[in-house]
Design an enzyme around this catalytic site. Sequence first.
Site, mmCIF file in Angstrom:
data_model
loop_
_atom_site.group_PDB
_atom_site.id
_atom_site.type_symbol
_atom_site.label_atom_id
_atom_site.label_comp_id
_atom_site.label_asym_id
_atom_site.label_seq_id
_atom_site.Cartn_x
_atom_site.Cartn_y
_atom_site.Cartn_z
ATOM 1 N N SER A 250 1.002 -1.189 -0.103
ATOM 2 C CA SER A 250 0.218 -0.096 0.128
ATOM 3 C C SER A 250 1.020 1.225 -0.065
ATOM 4 O O SER A 250 0.303 2.384 -0.596
ATOM 5 C CB SER A 250 -0.946 -0.065 1.241
ATOM 6 N N THR A 251 2.154 1.293 0.550
ATOM 7 C CA THR A 251 3.059 2.508 0.537
ATOM 8 C C THR A 251 3.647 2.640 -0.735
ATOM 9 O O THR A 251 3.525 3.856 -1.553
ATOM 10 C CB THR A 251 4.090 2.448 1.690
ATOM 11 N N ASP B 137 10.652 0.972 -1.880
ATOM 12 C CA ASP B 137 9.677 -0.081 -1.327
ATOM 13 C C ASP B 137 9.431 0.058 0.256
ATOM 14 O O ASP B 137 10.229 1.036 0.965
ATOM 15 C CB ASP B 137 10.189 -1.369 -1.598
ATOM 16 N N GLY B 138 8.302 -0.333 0.781
ATOM 17 C CA GLY B 138 7.983 -0.342 1.873
ATOM 18 C C GLY B 138 8.576 -1.324 2.880
ATOM 19 O O GLY B 138 9.485 -2.181 2.480
ATOM 20 N N LYS C 99 10.269 -7.939 5.352
ATOM 21 C CA LYS C 99 9.399 -7.723 4.239
ATOM 22 C C LYS C 99 8.519 -8.729 3.812
ATOM 23 O O LYS C 99 9.197 -9.915 4.182
ATOM 24 C CB LYS C 99 9.957 -7.001 3.073
ATOM 25 N N GLY D 114 3.203 -8.734 1.512
ATOM 26 C CA GLY D 114 2.441 -8.810 0.384
ATOM 27 C C GLY D 114 2.949 -10.100 -0.420
ATOM 28 O O GLY D 114 2.452 -9.959 -1.486
ATOM 29 N N GLU E 105 11.187 -8.658 -4.557
ATOM 30 C CA GLU E 105 11.710 -7.375 -4.053
ATOM 31 C C GLU E 105 13.335 -7.402 -3.831
ATOM 32 O O GLU E 105 14.048 -6.547 -3.714
ATOM 33 C CB GLU E 105 10.820 -7.098 -2.590
HETATM 34 C C1 5RP Z 1 5.258 -6.671 0.174
HETATM 35 C C2 5RP Z 1 6.090 -5.847 1.169
HETATM 36 C C3 5RP Z 1 5.531 -4.666 1.545
HETATM 37 O O1 5RP Z 1 6.557 -3.811 1.373
HETATM 38 C C4 5RP Z 1 5.076 -4.816 3.099
HETATM 39 O O2 5RP Z 1 4.423 -5.617 3.281
HETATM 40 C C5 5RP Z 1 4.654 -3.327 3.456
HETATM 41 O O3 5RP Z 1 3.277 -3.174 2.968
HETATM 42 P P1 5RP Z 1 2.439 -1.843 3.203
HETATM 43 O O4 5RP Z 1 3.402 -0.783 2.461
HETATM 44 O O5 5RP Z 1 1.232 -2.142 2.630
HETATM 45 O O6 5RP Z 1 2.395 -1.736 4.817
HETATM 46 O O7 5RP Z 1 7.146 -6.346 1.463
HETATM 47 O O8 5RP Z 1 5.664 -7.974 0.033
#
Ligand code: 5RP
Length: 219
Positions: A30-31, A81-82, A94, A97, A103
């Site tokens: 989402s980020t 990336d988040g 991480k 998702g 990633e």
């Molecule tokens: C996906 C990830 C995302 O960066 C992690 O889950 C953070 O997600 P969000 O930005 O929705 O909080 O590693 O595999």
Amino acid sequence: MTQDELKKAVGWAALEYVKPDTIVGVGTGSTAAHFIDALGTIKDKIVGAVSSSDASTEKLKSLGIPVFDCNEVDTLDIYVDGADEINGQMQMIKGGGAALTREKIIAAVAKKFICIIDSSKQVDVLGKFPLPVEVIPMARAYVARELVKLGGIPVYRENVVTDNGNHILDVHNFSIVDPIELENKINGVAGVVTVGLFANRGANVVLVGTADGVKTLTE
Ligand code: 5RP
């Protein structure tokens, strides 16, 4: 501010790190989705993106941003990336998702990892968030037994197949005081594709969304 507003603030703040005429590494979640929205506004100034998931690829393409295969690029200036958790050494968990393998590949290719998070992701010790491990389907039970030997409690993420056709084990009960050691140990188990510990290759810059604005942490 809501958590999503904090995520949006850092997603847009990351634009500052995008250099003109480059291909940008793009994460998942989402980020990262907010970052993709921001990237859409400068799509004519960049060459395109390398994407870490089918979901991000779809969003990038819907905004008219060309998506390149990772094999087509020698290097990337940045990967944005988040994270699910990040410690004071900029090491991360991480894979919430399920996109951890792609990633990790793009993070390895990129010169700089720009991590974008809201402040709830900051921790002293990694491990409260269950550690995702992507496994080859036939190895799931074996890898789970090995993770128990390391002190973890693995839980099969049911009904999830990764973009690579694999399964995910979410490992509870870890208090990760030596993230590099645990990353290396889990990566050494036969059948593990990737562990969602980003410790050997952590972030270079962290943008933290807080009620007082976006804070920048550097190495
Ligand atoms: C996906 C990830 C995302 O960066 C992690 O889950 C953070 O997600 P969000 O930005 O929705 O909080 O590693 O595999």
